[in-house]
Design an enzyme around this catalytic site. Sequence first.
Site, mmCIF file in Angstrom:
data_model
loop_
_atom_site.group_PDB
_atom_site.id
_atom_site.type_symbol
_atom_site.label_atom_id
_atom_site.label_comp_id
_atom_site.label_asym_id
_atom_site.label_seq_id
_atom_site.Cartn_x
_atom_site.Cartn_y
_atom_site.Cartn_z
ATOM 1 N N ASP A 33 27.283 43.000 20.055
ATOM 2 C CA ASP A 33 27.416 41.828 19.195
ATOM 3 C C ASP A 33 28.090 40.702 19.981
ATOM 4 O OD1 ASP A 33 27.372 40.092 17.104
ATOM 5 O OD2 ASP A 33 28.858 41.146 15.882
ATOM 6 N N SER A 93 33.631 40.641 15.477
ATOM 7 C CA SER A 93 32.294 41.030 15.046
ATOM 8 C C SER A 93 32.215 41.110 13.529
ATOM 9 C CB SER A 93 31.906 42.372 15.657
ATOM 10 O OG SER A 93 30.682 42.824 15.126
ATOM 11 N N SER A 149 33.781 35.197 12.195
ATOM 12 C CA SER A 149 32.954 35.808 13.239
ATOM 13 C C SER A 149 32.967 35.009 14.532
ATOM 14 C CB SER A 149 31.512 35.929 12.758
ATOM 15 O OG SER A 149 31.393 36.954 11.808
ATOM 16 N N GLY A 162 33.299 34.277 7.956
ATOM 17 C CA GLY A 162 33.477 32.990 8.592
ATOM 18 C C GLY A 162 34.335 33.063 9.834
ATOM 19 N N HIS A 213 25.584 37.909 16.481
ATOM 20 C CA HIS A 213 24.907 37.750 15.198
ATOM 21 C C HIS A 213 25.004 36.327 14.658
ATOM 22 C CE1 HIS A 213 29.044 38.621 13.579
ATOM 23 N NE2 HIS A 213 28.670 37.706 12.704
#
Length: 499
Positions: free
Chosen positions: A260, A356, A341, A339, A232
């Site tokens: 993801d 994720s 991720s 942040g 993402h």
Amino acid sequence: MSRRHVITTGCVLTITALTLTAAPAVATSPIVSAPAVPSARQSPPGMIEALQRDLGLSRQEAEERLANEARLAPIEAQVRGQLGERFGGAWYAGITARTLVVATTSADDIPRLTALGVRPEVVSRSLKELQAIKKELDSTLNVRPHAGRVRYVDVRNNKVAVLSSESEATEHDIEAIGVDTDGIRVVPSKEQPRLFHDLVGGTPYYVGVTSRCSVGFSVTRGTQNGFISAGHCGKTGANTTGFNRVAQGVFQASNFPESDFGWVAVNNDWTPKPLVDNGTGGTVTVAGSKEAIEGASVCRSGSTTDWHCGTIQQRNASITYPQGSVFELVRTNVCAEPGDSGGSFISIDQAQGVTSGGSGDCTSGGITYFQPIGEILTTYGLSLVTDSTTIAPPSAGTCTGYTQTVTGTLNRGQFVYQPARHYRSTAAGVHAGCLDANDGVDFDLYLQKWNGRSWDTVATADDLGSDKKISYTGTPGYYRYRVLSSSGSSPYSLGYKSP
């Protein structure tokens, strides 16, 4: 027998990568004696301190915990294979993971499990049965954004847990599906899972002007260097810049939702290293990607909240984010914030996956989900960069002329399903599969077909040797291959084609 029901509340962030991990039944195979205890590995810099802080352990307890996990992990792998269809899951118990609990559907296994030094627990449903229930829930609750946003297999309670802000409505939805409701527990929860899409954990990188994410792990694909991260964070073709805003690379592929993950190919100004930032000015070395057991210690590196640790809670979790559903994530009690991720999840020195999403924060605590690394490497044909020389997958060898090819690496006792979920055949005809691994190992190949409730093995190639072929004439439906290492460790290449 009565079971303890404890569900950790909080927001769910990511999903696990394994869908049906039960091994084929071995009804009469005895459980052999426990393997020799491996020598303890030295813990990475900063991990002991982070475990002390995040789990409330003393230094001695943190060291004992890691040593116990290293000692018991090989036993779990052995027991899982021997129990086969009877295996109900395994988890560590106690603050120092001193006890390995193994669930089985047969009381006849108790003496042999006890002899191995593990604590047996008899349950009603096998892990395979629980995963079949969850698969049915996923197909229905996936499209209902406010009911059952989070689903996961809870092996400790021998149920599939469904977290929902609308418990009564979710229970009605579940009853309408017609699944085994005795194997499901609806848990009231205010979690609103969201993606950590604005910022990054680990070493930061930028997509565009304002979007920031974290590098997961360094990888290679042939002669191309790169890294993996959350899907993402960027779409295929998106340009990235590094922590210093210097041109870095391009997203070669990106999967989101359903999965993801994505990978970025970097330019020659960037050199991949087998390292993870531990937030204290030091680094943790990546030695491999062996999957950790439920209850194992795991740490996350992210650019927003740096380095935090916890334990693996459950596998095979499904999340319905506002942006779409993601399946097969791993649920942890490691905290994270927007942040983080794409950042690294690592257990001792073994890469586990990339962040994720999640809920909560690192002040009050939270729940975070990560995308397992195995599916990422397999899907894109990537090799993880480790502190030892990276072994490239074997060449196609005799496996030529196949329309699809996937690669990966397996250690003894490990297995994987290929392709990552399954493939669909719309016509009757021949399914052909060809497995090629390095000489000196014994790999087996199985072709499975979905019967509407579970996977049936329809063709087998399990003779001695590293190379296997399968040819099966079948009807239309969903199929997948199961690749198993019976002996030895090796990269492998699987070619297959269908009607």
